[in-house]
Scaffold this motif. Structure first.
Motif, PDB file in Angstrom:
ATOM      1  N   MET A   1       0.833  -1.206   0.000  1.00  0.00           N
ATOM      2  CA  MET A   1       0.000   0.000   0.000  1.00  0.00           C
ATOM      3  C   MET A   1       0.863   1.249   0.000  1.00  0.00           C
ATOM      4  O   MET A   1       1.816   1.359   0.761  1.00  0.00           O
ATOM      5  CB  MET A   1      -0.868  -0.010   1.263  1.00  0.00           C
ATOM      6  CG  MET A   1      -1.658   1.266   1.428  1.00  0.00           C
ATOM      7  SD  MET A   1      -3.089   1.058   2.482  1.00  0.00           S
ATOM      8  CE  MET A   1      -3.923   2.620   2.142  1.00  0.00           C
ATOM      9  N   TRP A   3       1.121   4.555   1.213  1.00  0.00           N
ATOM     10  CA  TRP A   3       0.528   5.489   2.175  1.00  0.00           C
ATOM     11  C   TRP A   3       0.752   6.943   1.774  1.00  0.00           C
ATOM     12  O   TRP A   3      -0.055   7.815   2.109  1.00  0.00           O
ATOM     13  CB  TRP A   3       1.099   5.229   3.573  1.00  0.00           C
ATOM     14  CG  TRP A   3       0.515   4.002   4.213  1.00  0.00           C
ATOM     15  CD1 TRP A   3       1.116   2.780   4.345  1.00  0.00           C
ATOM     16  CD2 TRP A   3      -0.796   3.869   4.798  1.00  0.00           C
ATOM     17  NE1 TRP A   3       0.269   1.895   4.981  1.00  0.00           N
ATOM     18  CE2 TRP A   3      -0.912   2.533   5.271  1.00  0.00           C
ATOM     19  CE3 TRP A   3      -1.870   4.734   4.966  1.00  0.00           C
ATOM     20  CZ2 TRP A   3      -2.057   2.062   5.897  1.00  0.00           C
ATOM     21  CZ3 TRP A   3      -3.024   4.271   5.588  1.00  0.00           C
ATOM     22  CH2 TRP A   3      -3.111   2.943   6.042  1.00  0.00           C
ATOM     23  N   GLU A   5       0.274   8.349  -0.891  1.00  0.00           N
ATOM     24  CA  GLU A   5      -0.864   8.860  -1.671  1.00  0.00           C
ATOM     25  C   GLU A   5      -2.118   9.046  -0.830  1.00  0.00           C
ATOM     26  O   GLU A   5      -3.050   9.729  -1.249  1.00  0.00           O
ATOM     27  CB  GLU A   5      -1.159   7.907  -2.841  1.00  0.00           C
ATOM     28  CG  GLU A   5      -0.072   7.968  -3.887  1.00  0.00           C
ATOM     29  CD  GLU A   5      -0.440   7.190  -5.130  1.00  0.00           C
ATOM     30  OE1 GLU A   5      -1.610   6.785  -5.279  1.00  0.00           O
ATOM     31  OE2 GLU A   5       0.472   6.988  -5.957  1.00  0.00           O
ATOM     32  N   ILE A   6      -2.126   8.399   0.324  1.00  0.00           N
ATOM     33  CA  ILE A   6      -3.292   8.500   1.205  1.00  0.00           C
ATOM     34  C   ILE A   6      -3.139   9.657   2.188  1.00  0.00           C
ATOM     35  O   ILE A   6      -4.122  10.281   2.590  1.00  0.00           O
ATOM     36  CB  ILE A   6      -3.477   7.160   1.977  1.00  0.00           C
ATOM     37  CG1 ILE A   6      -3.871   6.039   1.012  1.00  0.00           C
ATOM     38  CG2 ILE A   6      -4.516   7.291   3.078  1.00  0.00           C
ATOM     39  CD1 ILE A   6      -5.230   6.199   0.393  1.00  0.00           C
TER      40      ILE A   6
ATOM     41  N   LYS B 168     -10.210   8.510   0.551  1.00  0.00           N
ATOM     42  CA  LYS B 168      -9.051   8.270   1.405  1.00  0.00           C
ATOM     43  C   LYS B 168      -9.264   7.082   2.342  1.00  0.00           C
ATOM     44  O   LYS B 168      -8.334   6.352   2.623  1.00  0.00           O
ATOM     45  CB  LYS B 168      -8.706   9.526   2.215  1.00  0.00           C
ATOM     46  CG  LYS B 168      -8.079  10.648   1.385  1.00  0.00           C
ATOM     47  CD  LYS B 168      -6.720  10.263   0.820  1.00  0.00           C
ATOM     48  CE  LYS B 168      -6.032  11.385   0.058  1.00  0.00           C
ATOM     49  NZ  LYS B 168      -5.507  12.442   0.907  1.00  0.00           N
ATOM     50  N   ASP B 200      -7.666   1.090  -3.136  1.00  0.00           N
ATOM     51  CA  ASP B 200      -6.364   1.412  -2.522  1.00  0.00           C
ATOM     52  C   ASP B 200      -6.514   2.534  -1.483  1.00  0.00           C
ATOM     53  O   ASP B 200      -5.841   3.568  -1.549  1.00  0.00           O
ATOM     54  CB  ASP B 200      -5.325   1.779  -3.588  1.00  0.00           C
ATOM     55  CG  ASP B 200      -3.898   1.728  -3.031  1.00  0.00           C
ATOM     56  OD1 ASP B 200      -3.690   1.143  -1.949  1.00  0.00           O
ATOM     57  OD2 ASP B 200      -3.001   2.295  -3.676  1.00  0.00           O
ATOM     58  N   ILE B 201      -7.413   2.295  -0.535  1.00  0.00           N
ATOM     59  CA  ILE B 201      -7.675   3.275   0.531  1.00  0.00           C
ATOM     60  C   ILE B 201      -7.458   2.613   1.900  1.00  0.00           C
ATOM     61  O   ILE B 201      -7.322   1.393   1.995  1.00  0.00           O
ATOM     62  CB  ILE B 201      -9.129   3.816   0.468  1.00  0.00           C
ATOM     63  CG1 ILE B 201     -10.140   2.657   0.628  1.00  0.00           C
ATOM     64  CG2 ILE B 201      -9.350   4.572  -0.838  1.00  0.00           C
ATOM     65  CD1 ILE B 201     -11.578   3.098   0.754  1.00  0.00           C
ATOM     66  N   ALA B 202      -7.418   3.439   2.924  1.00  0.00           N
ATOM     67  CA  ALA B 202      -7.323   2.933   4.286  1.00  0.00           C
ATOM     68  C   ALA B 202      -8.702   2.528   4.807  1.00  0.00           C
ATOM     69  O   ALA B 202      -9.730   2.900   4.237  1.00  0.00           O
ATOM     70  CB  ALA B 202      -6.703   3.990   5.197  1.00  0.00           C
TER      71      ALA B 202
END
Lengths: 403, 403
Positions: A1, A3, A5-6, B168, B200-202
């Motif tokens: 993942m 992160w 980009e988050i 997000k 592709d998020i948390a």
């Protein structure tokens, strides 16, 4: 993942505090450290806290002490602070006080309240590292409030506009500031208020060390000076940040913001959304301890820290080579040292740790633009007088090595 | 002074919590209230806290308990949480745990970590009011995670892009959620993980009520399910928020985030900048109390709250008119009531307060778009079984009046 980009854009500006990273390395017992600007734990009013906790957890109070409580803070503690503020020349009511989890949280909340990305904050050069950390999260630009040089209000406004926002506040630590140990005199305080009036901005007054004046006459807080101009705290733009961390104990995380009611009421909403409220139990304990020992206890702190300040100034005079300058604080915990122009404080720290088992904080981290490489901060709050003399001797030797 | 011009844009979205404003009005002793979703203070483990505070303030520990401490939290408490997480199917280490000032602060920090203005958060419809409050400060858009309907991952991504940002995270309260009392079954949890992998998020897993299951089989946390997929917590996108507020006591403000180390280390920096650390003393006390009474104490809480849940479900069945529906929680503190379609929960509250001396929380505030006018939340945690029966009788009468 991935992160990166988050994460929000604000995370780009959150970096490790060099001081706190450094502190982790100082567990070796043979190092003499002037790095940590923290209270001497031998001076904590432990017995008063024991009694306060016994009361708070007694049948009459335990249900309240362990339960959720209001975001604005514990009423009786806010009342004690009202009396304390009145003694400083700041008449106010409970509605002008928000309890925060230390004054660090106060700075975070005030940044969050006012700063949109690309707004400008006026700060000291150097300034409190924790203020930079708190404000950075809200992506501001910084401009120099202290020293101001010949900057006019128009200059500040234009620079801020060019940077895509506006000036939102001036931030200043007024008494024996961290890191410089310097105090703003009355004229400097009035000058900041004039500037704030002209720019129509807020003033954040960081008063964490206010109770630790050893000598010289107390100077009224900027909030008191502004009330004298405008008649009422509710007409004022100054937001005063106080703390129990340097007077009673930092481990309970209790501080406060005192300011105009329309601002406090918005901050109460912010606190509700951010952590509901500061620990009920700790607020009750701080209230009891403040009411029972604050006056005597702070008198004792001043007596002990004053001896350490005196020892440091004497030792600096004895051991510093020519070309080194330092401040003469009237209180607080810090002396600020300016090295010869080409000497680097970080290099000096590495050399001093290695050859002299000596620690302090290089000054660069306290400057928003990472200037000030030839400066360093010494804290005398944790060392006894013999260590202070030995430490300054070692500092002198390390400086001579690099000269 | 025109504060509106000084406030950051984020302040536009910070509004008073209706629940907390309402709670201020409930001091009259003759009102039966199901409004406050808070623990029964008669159940606090007071003696264990007395002993813990005596220990923490003893000569061996008081210097540490009252002093500054590290931002990541008290090591032994993090170790206790590591064991607790392992028992839930989440193998991890101390470096995967950040102590926060309650799980409310965890939600604030996670919003701050990830949300830039105009990003999108996927949430429940309804959802925890405190999550909306915390996230609102970072100016996101919201989209419906629960119920998902027939939305595809592409739909979410496109809507977020049209709103000027990207998705997000997905936020979900998994067990006996506030406000609905509903639990996500295993398939629903796996479904959220699938969606998060695709986008592709948390994932933010709010697990504040996890220890309060009365019946039915425990379902693994999403973080455990994701570790089963990916092998290690450090490869996971799920960030688990835990709290001691519903198990030991909310007044000390201690909770935690458990997640991948690269995220926890960034959150440690955020905490350092925002409030330095949670109360040292309280972390030490919570650690002692958790180690001495957690298992027995939570068993007792489940026994007592289960009787209240049973009483409420029985009373609802007896007193609700046709056309009223409600959830059947397997744990926690809440039942969620759906009124006939045209009945307004806020109007019902006004009528119930006036004619029946009865309080609850209208459901609208729990919806990001202020829909759900015909819903309300009942908390059974603070009332005894007789009050619950009488309260539901009064609620039935109030509903019949408005039908």
């Amino acid at each position: 993942m991935n992160w990166q980009e988050i994460f929000a854009t604000r995370m780009d500006r959150m970096q490790a505090s060099e001081i706190r990273e450094l502190l982790k390395l100082l567990d070796q017992p043979d190092i003499i450290s002037f790095a940590g600007g923290i209270p001497d734990p031998a001076l904590f009013p432990v017995q008063a806290f024991q009694e306060a906790m016994t009361d708070a957890l007694s049948p009459a109070q335990s249900s309240a002490a362990l339960q959720y409580s209001v975001s604005e803070g514990f009423g009786p503690l806010r009342d004690w602070i009202v009396d304390e503020m009145a003694a400083l020349g700041v008449p106010c009511t409970r509605d002008n006080i928000l309890i925060t989890s230390g004054s660090q949280q106060a700075l975070d909340y005030l940044g969050k309240l006012m700063l949109s990305p690309n707004d400008t904050a006026l700060i000291g050069w150097p300034t409190y590292l924790g203020a930079l950390g708190a404000f950075n999260a809200y992506e501001p630009h910084y401009d120099r409030l202290i020293p101001r040089g010949n900057r006019s209000a128009e200059d500040y406004a234009k620079t801020a506009k060019d940077n895509g926002g506006r000036v939102k506040f001036a931030y200043a630590s007024v008494d024996f500031a961290n890191p410089t140990g310097e105090t703003l005199d009355r004229a400097a305080r009035e000058n900041i208020l004039d500037l704030a009036d002209t720019l129509d901005i807020a003033v954040i007054e960081d008063s964490a060390y206010q109770s630790l004046r050893f000598d010289g006459d107390p100077i009224p807080p900027m909030l008191a000076l502004e009330i004298a101009r405008k008649g009422s705290i509710n007409e004022c733009r100054t937001l005063y940040c106080g703390s129990f961390s340097k007077t009673l104990a930092p481990g309970l995380r209790v501080g406060w913001i005192c300011g105009a009611e329309p601002v406090i009421s918005r901050l109460v909403l912010m606190k509700q959304a951010a952590d509901l409220h500061s620990s009920t139990l700790n607020q009750m304990a701080i209230n009891s301890v403040a009411r029972s020992v604050f006056t005597d206890h702070t008198a004792n702190l001043r007596r002990v820290y004053r001896l350490r300040r005196d020892a440091m100034l004497t030792a600096l005079k004895e051991h510093m080579p020519d070309g080194v300058e330092w401040t003469k604080p009237e209180g607080g915990m810090f002396v600020w040292v300016t090295l010869p122009k080409d000497m680097d404080g970080a290099a000096l720290l590495r050399h001093a740790l290695e050859t002299q088992k000596l620690a302090f904080v290089p000054g660069q981290a306290f400057f928003a633009d990472r200037s000030g490489a030839n400066t360093l901060r010494l804290a005398y709050s944790l060392a006894d007088e013999a260590q202070i003399n030995e430490g300054m001797k070692r500092l002198g030797a390390a400086i001579r090595d690099l000269a």
